[in-house]
Design a protein around this motif. Structure first.
Motif, PDB file in Angstrom:
ATOM      1  N   SER A  47       0.801  -1.223   0.060  1.00 35.52           N
ATOM      2  CA  SER A  47       0.036   0.127   0.078  1.00 35.52           C
ATOM      3  C   SER A  47       0.988   1.066  -0.111  1.00 35.52           C
ATOM      4  CB  SER A  47      -0.921  -0.022   1.286  1.00 35.52           C
ATOM      5  OG  SER A  47      -2.115  -0.767   0.984  1.00 35.52           O
ATOM      6  N   PHE A  50       2.252   1.679  -3.382  1.00 31.61           N
ATOM      7  CA  PHE A  50       1.321   2.374  -4.325  1.00 31.61           C
ATOM      8  C   PHE A  50       0.952   3.651  -3.994  1.00 31.61           C
ATOM      9  CE2 PHE A  50      -3.102   2.091  -5.615  1.00 31.61           C
ATOM     10  CZ  PHE A  50      -2.845   2.142  -6.986  1.00 31.61           C
ATOM     11  N   HIS A  51       0.929   4.047  -2.693  1.00 33.66           N
ATOM     12  CA  HIS A  51       0.647   5.543  -2.447  1.00 33.66           C
ATOM     13  C   HIS A  51       1.836   6.473  -3.041  1.00 33.66           C
ATOM     14  CE1 HIS A  51      -2.062   4.129   1.067  1.00 33.66           C
ATOM     15  NE2 HIS A  51      -2.483   3.905   0.168  1.00 33.66           N
ATOM     16  N   LEU A 129      -6.903  13.907  -5.262  1.00 32.51           N
ATOM     17  CA  LEU A 129      -6.169  13.532  -4.580  1.00 32.51           C
ATOM     18  C   LEU A 129      -4.796  13.568  -4.725  1.00 32.51           C
ATOM     19  CD1 LEU A 129      -5.515  13.075  -1.291  1.00 32.51           C
ATOM     20  CD2 LEU A 129      -5.869  11.086  -1.538  1.00 32.51           C
ATOM     21  N   LEU A 133      -1.863  16.376  -4.264  1.00 32.05           N
ATOM     22  CA  LEU A 133      -0.472  15.709  -3.835  1.00 32.05           C
ATOM     23  C   LEU A 133       0.755  16.074  -4.707  1.00 32.05           C
ATOM     24  CD1 LEU A 133      -1.351  12.504  -2.109  1.00 32.05           C
ATOM     25  CD2 LEU A 133      -0.623  14.304  -0.958  1.00 32.05           C
ATOM     26  N   LEU A 144       3.371  13.766   4.490  1.00 27.27           N
ATOM     27  CA  LEU A 144       1.996  13.805   4.664  1.00 27.27           C
ATOM     28  C   LEU A 144       1.339  12.305   4.359  1.00 27.27           C
ATOM     29  CD1 LEU A 144      -0.110  16.029   5.451  1.00 27.27           C
ATOM     30  CD2 LEU A 144      -0.452  16.199   3.024  1.00 27.27           C
ATOM     31  N   ILE A 145       1.744  11.664   3.610  1.00 29.14           N
ATOM     32  CA  ILE A 145       1.313  10.330   3.251  1.00 29.14           C
ATOM     33  C   ILE A 145       1.527   9.460   4.548  1.00 29.14           C
ATOM     34  CG2 ILE A 145       1.593   8.341   1.760  1.00 29.14           C
ATOM     35  CD1 ILE A 145       1.736  10.221  -0.715  1.00 29.14           C
ATOM     36  N   HIS A 147       1.863  10.278   7.549  1.00 27.03           N
ATOM     37  CA  HIS A 147       1.241  10.467   8.531  1.00 27.03           C
ATOM     38  C   HIS A 147      -0.186  10.338   8.432  1.00 27.03           C
ATOM     39  CE1 HIS A 147       0.554  12.357  12.430  1.00 27.03           C
ATOM     40  NE2 HIS A 147      -0.527  13.407  11.745  1.00 27.03           N
ATOM     41  N   GLU A 148      -1.073  10.725   7.353  1.00 30.02           N
ATOM     42  CA  GLU A 148      -2.449  10.594   7.166  1.00 30.02           C
ATOM     43  C   GLU A 148      -2.921   9.448   6.450  1.00 30.02           C
ATOM     44  OE1 GLU A 148      -4.114  12.943   8.233  1.00 30.02           O
ATOM     45  OE2 GLU A 148      -2.872  14.708   8.563  1.00 30.02           O
ATOM     46  N   ALA A 149      -2.161   8.820   5.768  1.00 29.95           N
ATOM     47  CA  ALA A 149      -2.682   7.479   5.129  1.00 29.95           C
ATOM     48  C   ALA A 149      -2.042   6.431   5.909  1.00 29.95           C
ATOM     49  CB  ALA A 149      -2.098   7.461   3.562  1.00 29.95           C
ATOM     50  N   LEU A 152       1.357   7.008  10.769  1.00 26.84           N
ATOM     51  CA  LEU A 152       2.314   6.789  11.574  1.00 26.84           C
ATOM     52  C   LEU A 152       2.894   8.286  12.590  1.00 26.84           C
ATOM     53  CD1 LEU A 152       3.313   4.552   9.882  1.00 26.84           C
ATOM     54  CD2 LEU A 152       5.501   5.686   9.580  1.00 26.84           C
ATOM     55  N   ILE A 172       4.984  18.321   8.240  1.00 25.34           N
ATOM     56  CA  ILE A 172       3.645  17.859   8.380  1.00 25.34           C
ATOM     57  C   ILE A 172       2.644  19.286   8.498  1.00 25.34           C
ATOM     58  CG2 ILE A 172       1.873  16.793   9.823  1.00 25.34           C
ATOM     59  CD1 ILE A 172       3.672  14.527  10.290  1.00 25.34           C
ATOM     60  N   ARG A 176       0.273  20.413   5.297  1.00 22.19           N
ATOM     61  CA  ARG A 176      -1.117  20.597   5.508  1.00 22.19           C
ATOM     62  C   ARG A 176      -1.389  21.745   5.030  1.00 22.19           C
ATOM     63  NH1 ARG A 176      -1.178  18.230  11.551  1.00 22.19           N
ATOM     64  NH2 ARG A 176      -2.181  16.178  11.084  1.00 22.19           N
TER      65      ARG A 176
END
Lengths: 191, 204
Positions: A47, A50-51, A129, A133, A144-145, A147-149, A152, A172, A176
Motif C-alpha cells: 500500500s 502504491f501510495h 487527491l 499531492l 503527509l502520506i 502521517h495521514e494514510a 505514523l 507536516i 497541511r
C-alpha cells in the motif's frame, strides 16, 4: 482445506509472536518466520509503495524488493528501531529512487500518466487527491502520506526518513498548509 | 502558558504529539481562552478534512503469490551463506571500507618499512642503513656477526645460533673476499635507500 487451515494457523501465530522473536528465528534461517513477517507487513508495504508510486505493478515490484533487501540483510538489523519502520524506510527509499529515475525515463512517465488518467479504475476523488499531492514537494508529500494514510507518529516518521522529530513536525504542518492551498487552487473550493 | 506559546503548539496538541505534561498545560489554557479555542477548532477542522481526503486512498493488497515470490528470491541466498572471504570482499567493496582498508594497508606497509630500517640499527647499534635485501640474508648476515644481533636478547645465544643454522644453512665464516665484495657493492650501501623508498612508494 489444509491450505486454509495453514493460513489460519499462520494468522494466529502472526498475532502472537513479537517481531524480535521472529527476527531471531529468521536469523536462524527458519522459513516459517519469514512467512509470518511477510504475512504481517506485506499489505502495508504494498500500500505504501502504491501510495507513493500510484502504479500497481511498480508497487508490487518495490514491495518485493523491500522484503528481499530486508531479509537478506536481516543479520544487520539491530533491534534499535521497530521492524516496520525499517521496512518503511527501505520502501520509501526505493520508491523515491524509482520516481527520480522515472523523471529521466520518458517512457516510464507516459505509463505513469496513463495510470493516473485511468479513471475507470480509480475514483475521481482519488485522482483529485493525487493531483493535489503532486503539487506538494517530495519531502512534504512523503511526510503527509506517512502521517495521514499510514497513521505514523512523528517519531516513527523521523525514524523512517532519518530526520529529527522537529523537522517532521515542521514538514507536516507545512504540508497541511500547502495541501489546503493546492486543494483550493485545484478545485476552487476551500478545504 | 500564554496564547502565543499555546498557538505554536496547537497542531502538535491536535496530533497528540506532545508529552503528557505539555498536553495538560495546553488543555488547561484552552479551557479558559475562547480565542485559542476558536483557533484550535479551525486547526482540528482542517486536519479532519485533509484526513477525509486521504480516506479515499486505496489500500492495495499484495498479490496471492507475493510471499512465494519473495521467499523464492530470499531463501536461496540465505541457504548458501557466503564464505568468509566472500563477505570480506563484500565489505571492502563498499567505498568507505575500501578507502579505510587501503589507508590501513598503506600505513601498515609504511610502518613495516620504517621498522625494517630502524629495528636492526636499534638492536645492533649499527649506523649503516639496512640494504635492500631479503630477511633471510639479513638474518644470515647477523649470524655471521652474532654480537650485534644477540644484544636484543630474544633467545639465548646458543639456541638462536642453532636455530639459524638449521633454518639458514650458511657458512659460519664466509670467504673474506666475498664479504668484501658485498660491502663495497653499490647495491648494499648507496642504492639501498633508493630501493626501499621506491618499493614503499609503489606499495603505499
Amino acid at each position: 482445506m489444509d491450505a486454509a487451515l495453514n493460513t489460519l494457523k499462520l494468522t494466529f501465530a502472526a498475532r502472537d509472536e513479537a517481531d524480535a522473536a521472529l527476527l531471531a528465528r529468521c536469523r536462524a534461517g527458519e522459513r516459517e518466520a519469514f512467512g509470518i513477517l511477510l504475512h504481517r507487513y506485506r499489505d502495508r508495504i504494498v500500500s505504501l509503495a502504491f501510495h507513493l508510486l500510484r502504479h500497481r505493478d511498480d508497487a508490487e515490484d518495490v514491495a518485493q524488493e523491500t522484503f528481499t533487501q530486508a531479509f537478506t540483510a536481516i543479520h544487520n538489523f539491530r533491534n534499535e528501531s521497530q521492524l516496520f519502520t525499517w521496512l518503511y524506510r527501505i520502501t520509501v527509499n526505493l520508491c523515491l529512487h524509482r520516481q527520480r529515475r522515472a523523471k529521466v525515463w520518458e517512457s516510464y512517465d507516459e505509463t505513469y500518466t496513463a495510470q493516473r488518467m485511468d479513471v475507470e479504475e480509480q475514483a475521481t476523488a482519488r485522482l483529485v487527491l493525487a493531483q493535489v499531492l503532486d503539487m506538494l514537494s517530495e519531502p512534504l508529500r512523503v511526510a503527509l502520506i506517512l502521517h495521514e494514510a499510514h497513521a505514523l507518529s512523528y517519531e516513527e516518521i523521523a525514524v523512517v526518513l532519518n530526520i529529527p522529530v522537529g523537522t517532521v513536525a515542521s514538514r507536516i504542518s507545512t504540508a497541511r498548509q500547502k495541501f489546503r492551498e493546492a486543494w483550493q487552487a485545484q478545485n476552487g473550493e476551500e478545504l | 502558558m500564554d496564547c502565543r506559546q499555546v498557538r505554536k503548539q496547537l497542531e502538535k496538541y491536535s496530533d497528540s504529539e506532545m508529552a503528557a505534561s505539555s498536553m495538560a498545560a495546553v488543555a488547561k489554557h484552552l479551557d479558559s481562552c475562547a480565542t485559542c479555542q476558536t483557533e484550535y477548532a479551525r486547526i482540528r477542522s482542517t486536519q479532519a478534512r485533509i484526513q477525509e481526503r486521504f480516506e479515499v486512498m486505496p489500500n492495495l493488497k499484495a498479490a496471492p503469490d507475493f510471499d512465494l515470490r519473495v521467499l523464492d528470491r530470499v531463501l536461496p541466498q540465505l541457504a548458501q551463506p557466503d564464505s568468509f572471504f566472500d563477505r570480506l570482499d563484500a565489505i571492502f567493496a563498499r567505498p568507505l571500507y575500501k578507502l579505510l582498508g587501503s589507508t590501513a594497508l598503506g600505513l601498515f606497509l609504511a610502518l613495516l618499512t620504517v621498522a625494517a630500517v630502524l629495528l636492526p640499527q636499534s638492536l645492533g647499534g649499527s649506523t649503516r642503513a639496512l640494504p635492500a635485501m631479503t630477511a633471510s640474508t639479513a638474518v644470515a648476515r647477523d649470524v655471521r656477526t652474532p654480537d650485534n644481533f644477540y644484544a636484543g636478547g630474544l633467545l639465548p645465544n646458543a639456541a638462536y645460533a642453532d636455530l639459524m643454522r638449521e633454518l639458514y644453512p650458511v657458512e659460519s665464516t664466509p670467504p673474506p673476499r666475498q664479504r668484501k665484495e658485498r660491502r663495497e657493492s653499490a647495491w648494499d650501501a648507496d642504492t639501498s635507500e633508493l630501493s626501499y623508498s621506491s618499493r614503499s612508494g609503489s606499495l603505499c
